[in-house]
Design an enzyme around this catalytic site. Structure first.
Site, PDB file in Angstrom:
ATOM      1  N   HIS A   1       0.842  -1.215   0.000  1.00  0.00           N
ATOM      2  CA  HIS A   1       0.000   0.000   0.000  1.00  0.00           C
ATOM      3  C   HIS A   1       0.874   1.260   0.000  1.00  0.00           C
ATOM      4  CE1 HIS A   1      -3.872  -2.051   0.969  1.00  0.00           C
ATOM      5  NE2 HIS A   1      -3.086  -2.901   1.588  1.00  0.00           N
TER       6      HIS A   1
ATOM      7  N   ASN B   1     -10.438  -2.550   2.382  1.00  0.00           N
ATOM      8  CA  ASN B   1     -10.128  -2.599   0.949  1.00  0.00           C
ATOM      9  C   ASN B   1     -11.406  -2.399   0.153  1.00  0.00           C
ATOM     10  OD1 ASN B   1      -7.326  -3.198   0.981  1.00  0.00           O
ATOM     11  ND2 ASN B   1      -7.745  -5.354   1.336  1.00  0.00           N
TER      12      ASN B   1
HETATM   13  C1  HEM Z   1      -2.449 -10.608   8.340  1.00  0.00           C
HETATM   14  C2  HEM Z   1      -2.798  -9.814   7.354  1.00  0.00           C
HETATM   15  C3  HEM Z   1      -2.229  -8.441   7.154  1.00  0.00           C
HETATM   16  C4  HEM Z   1      -1.082  -7.891   7.612  1.00  0.00           C
HETATM   17  C5  HEM Z   1      -0.011  -8.547   8.477  1.00  0.00           C
HETATM   18  C6  HEM Z   1      -1.030  -6.530   7.115  1.00  0.00           C
HETATM   19  C7  HEM Z   1      -0.017  -5.639   7.345  1.00  0.00           C
HETATM   20  C8  HEM Z   1       0.068  -4.357   6.863  1.00  0.00           C
HETATM   21  C9  HEM Z   1       1.158  -3.456   7.085  1.00  0.00           C
HETATM   22  C10 HEM Z   1       2.396  -3.786   7.896  1.00  0.00           C
HETATM   23  C11 HEM Z   1       0.866  -2.297   6.442  1.00  0.00           C
HETATM   24  C12 HEM Z   1       1.727  -1.046   6.379  1.00  0.00           C
HETATM   25  C13 HEM Z   1       1.362  -0.159   7.559  1.00  0.00           C
HETATM   26  C14 HEM Z   1       2.177   1.093   7.613  1.00  0.00           C
HETATM   27  O1  HEM Z   1       3.360   1.049   7.284  1.00  0.00           O
HETATM   28  O2  HEM Z   1       1.617   2.129   8.035  1.00  0.00           O
HETATM   29  C15 HEM Z   1      -0.412  -2.454   5.823  1.00  0.00           C
HETATM   30  C16 HEM Z   1      -1.083  -1.488   5.129  1.00  0.00           C
HETATM   31  C17 HEM Z   1      -2.409  -1.583   4.782  1.00  0.00           C
HETATM   32  N1  HEM Z   1      -3.221  -2.703   4.898  1.00  0.00           N
HETATM   33 FE1  HEM Z   1      -2.681  -4.453   5.622  1.00  0.00          FE
HETATM   34  N2  HEM Z   1      -2.150  -6.280   6.377  1.00  0.00           N
HETATM   35  C18 HEM Z   1      -2.916  -7.415   6.382  1.00  0.00           C
HETATM   36  C19 HEM Z   1      -4.129  -7.588   5.776  1.00  0.00           C
HETATM   37  C20 HEM Z   1      -4.903  -6.565   5.311  1.00  0.00           C
HETATM   38  C21 HEM Z   1      -6.309  -6.654   5.014  1.00  0.00           C
HETATM   39  C22 HEM Z   1      -7.142  -7.918   5.125  1.00  0.00           C
HETATM   40  C23 HEM Z   1      -6.707  -5.416   4.651  1.00  0.00           C
HETATM   41  C24 HEM Z   1      -8.087  -4.954   4.275  1.00  0.00           C
HETATM   42  C25 HEM Z   1      -9.169  -5.423   4.877  1.00  0.00           C
HETATM   43  C26 HEM Z   1      -5.557  -4.532   4.702  1.00  0.00           C
HETATM   44  C27 HEM Z   1      -5.563  -3.190   4.389  1.00  0.00           C
HETATM   45  C28 HEM Z   1      -4.466  -2.366   4.452  1.00  0.00           C
HETATM   46  C29 HEM Z   1      -4.471  -0.979   4.039  1.00  0.00           C
HETATM   47  C30 HEM Z   1      -5.659  -0.201   3.502  1.00  0.00           C
HETATM   48  C31 HEM Z   1      -3.187  -0.490   4.261  1.00  0.00           C
HETATM   49  C32 HEM Z   1      -2.697   0.911   3.971  1.00  0.00           C
HETATM   50  C33 HEM Z   1      -2.965   1.807   5.163  1.00  0.00           C
HETATM   51  C34 HEM Z   1      -2.567   3.228   4.852  1.00  0.00           C
HETATM   52  O3  HEM Z   1      -3.193   3.802   3.956  1.00  0.00           O
HETATM   53  O4  HEM Z   1      -1.641   3.731   5.505  1.00  0.00           O
HETATM   54  N3  HEM Z   1      -4.482  -5.268   5.099  1.00  0.00           N
HETATM   55  N4  HEM Z   1      -0.876  -3.734   6.076  1.00  0.00           N
END
Ligand code: HEM
Length: 467
Positions: free
Chosen positions: A18, A90
């Site tokens: 992302h 999402n």
């Molecule tokens: C075990 C599953 C998941 C893990 C370990 C994970 C981990 C992460 C991490 C580490 C980031 C970066 C955060 C940052 O640096 O600020 C991120 C960003 C993001 N994740 Fe996940 N994620 C997972 C599943 C999901 C799922 C299922 C969704 C949606 C339902 C999702 C939506 C997002 C979004 C929208 C961002 C961007 C947030 C922003 O705009 O700063 N992720 N994720």
């Protein structure tokens, strides 16, 4: 020298996934009474709460083009009167995988190959097709919805099962839905390729310009609710993020409206440094036995301690608008008063930092064994039902787009991967399998034979690459 030294340190790590994103402030207005489900002040009828939303693609790096075929992340921070609630979702109702162990692999498969440093369709499809639970999400991403025309023209979802609990501490399970009021609009591969060639920031520009001209995008907000009793009897695991809750069984309940109406003043300060985490909830909103969600509760704060520093919650865009008494102290870039001379330990005789039992969520009764359950060959776990249902409701033109997008995207891959995917399509719906096999130039008899194997057998038979 100072100028150069500062310049040399201007770049901070990008989000691991992302990385490319755009943000806007807004307001969330509750129009309907759902107090029988939740006591969260942000969800009480008439409440208006300031918000900040960041939209993103998943696979592309910070400089990637906006109009790639990918899912879109949508993270919203609600600056509530009880502290920040972050809903990090999402634009798809379900996710590829359901086990935290697979998460870093998913991203390594869709991002760059360790040998070539390039994106690789082979890696991407190999991983996706070895985990049958990805099938519904693959169908969505390959459909016309895989490249939205703008962020304004798409729905988004919390995806996970969360919980709500009311003033009597009674809990229900819940899913969050945000439905665009601008209507759904998508881009074809050809349109997107043209746009990416001309303007890599197309979606960001669209959002920014719409807000600047006062054309504020809006989404109607709904929940689905399942009681604990219903969850115990539900025919699928209600905490499996790869499964949908059918609307006919668990109807949408209207809650309110989200409007985006103000652009950030400074991209780095407000969008790049924004930090969202599903672990940020407020009293009345809680988690669930969804173990994928539980993995996320750790991952975000951990990533942000690395990406932004241990005091990232003090960055203005991340700060709550009300007093929040976390008792973190010190650490790099602690630039506020650091709680002055207040005691740094708890409990203490001064009576500060005392726990607030009144905001605790109700205890959760658990049953069953704690182990690495891998249900792929479990006959009661149908990974293809939702993908098949989706296929059957698509109109003919949308079916044709799905087949042509899939055949085009998978074209660079080896035959074994195409056959594996074709067997899955066939299991979801015979017509889906037949049409994909034809478009990919596969032998239908072989697809049908493979579709009769167990998941393990299919994976073994299709693991050795063929020409
Ligand atoms: C075990 C599953 C998941 C893990 C370990 C994970 C981990 C992460 C991490 C580490 C980031 C970066 C955060 C940052 O640096 O600020 C991120 C960003 C993001 N994740 Fe996940 N994620 C997972 C599943 C999901 C799922 C299922 C969704 C949606 C339902 C999702 C939506 C997002 C979004 C929208 C961002 C961007 C947030 C922003 O705009 O700063 N992720 N994720």
């Amino acid at each position: 020298m100072e100028k150069m030294a500062h310049f040399n340190r201007e770049v901070i790590p990008e989000r691991r996934m992302h990385a490319k994103g755009w943000g806007a402030y807004g307001k969330f207005t509750v129009t309907h009474d759902i107090s029988k489900y939740t006591r969260a002040k942000v969800l009480q009828k008439g409440t208006v709460t300031e918000t900040f939303t960041r939209f993103s693609t998943v696979a592309g790096e910070r400089g990637a083009a906006d109009c790639e075929r990918d899912i879109r992340g949508v993270a919203t921070k609600f600056y509530t009167s009880e502290g920040n609630w972050d809903l990090v979702g999402n634009n798809t109702p379900t996710f590829f995988i359901r086990d935290v162990h697979n998460f870093s692999d998913l991203n390594r498969a869709v991002k760059r190959d360790p040998h070539t440093g390039m994106r690789s369709a082979q890696n991407n499809w190999d991983f996706w097709t070895l985990l049958p639970e990805c099938f519904h999400q693959i169908t969505v991403v390959m459909s016309d919805r895989g490249i939205p025309a703008s962020f304004r023209n798409m729905h988004f979802f919390g995806e996970h099962t969360y919980s709500l609990y009311n003033a009597k501490n009674e809990r229900v399970w819940c899913k969050f839905h945000f439905k665009t009021e601008q209507g759904i609009k998508n881009l074809s591969n050809e349109e997107a390729a043209k746009i990416n060639g001309m303007d890599r920031d197309y979606h960001g520009r669209d959002l920014h310009d719409a807000i600047e001209r006062g054309d504020f995008p809006k989404w109607k907000v709904y929940i689905q609710v399942m009681t604990e009793e219903q969850a115990r009897k539900h025919y699928e695991n209600p905490f499996d993020i790869t499964k949908i809750w059918r609307h006919a069984e668990y109807p949408l309940i209207e809650v309110g409206e989200l409007e985006l109406n103000r652009n950030p003043e400074n991209y780095f300060a407000e969008v790049e440094q924004a930090a969202f985490t599903p672990a940020h909830v407020v009293p009345g909103i809680g988690f669930s036995p969804d173990r994928f969600l539980q993995g996320r509760l750790f991952a975000y704060g951990d990533a942000q301690r690395y990406r932004l520093g241990v005091n990232h919650n003090l960055i203005p865009v991340n700060q709550a608008k009300c007093q929040v008494n976390e008792y973190h102290r010190d650490g790099a870039m602690r630039v506020d008063g650091n709680y002055g001379r207040a005691p740094a330990y708890s409990p203490n005789s001064a009576g500060i930092w005392a726990a607030q039992p009144e905001v605790m969520e109700p205890p959760l009764e658990l049953e069953g064994a704690m182990w690495c359950y891998d249900p792929k060959d479990d006959p009661t776990d149908d990974c293809f039902r939702a993908g098949g249902d989706l296929w059957r409701v698509l109109t003919e033109d949308k079916k044709a787009i799905l087949i042509s997008n899939t055949a085009g995207d998978i074209a660079p891959c080896t035959q074994n991967i195409k056959y594996r995917h074709a067997a899955h399509c066939y299991l979801a719906d015979k017509e889906y399998g037949e049409r994909f096999a034809k478009a990919a130039g596969l032998d239908l008899k072989e697809v049908i034979r493979l579709s009769k194997l167990s998941n393990n057998e299919l994976n073994i038979e299709t693991t050795k690459p063929q020409a």
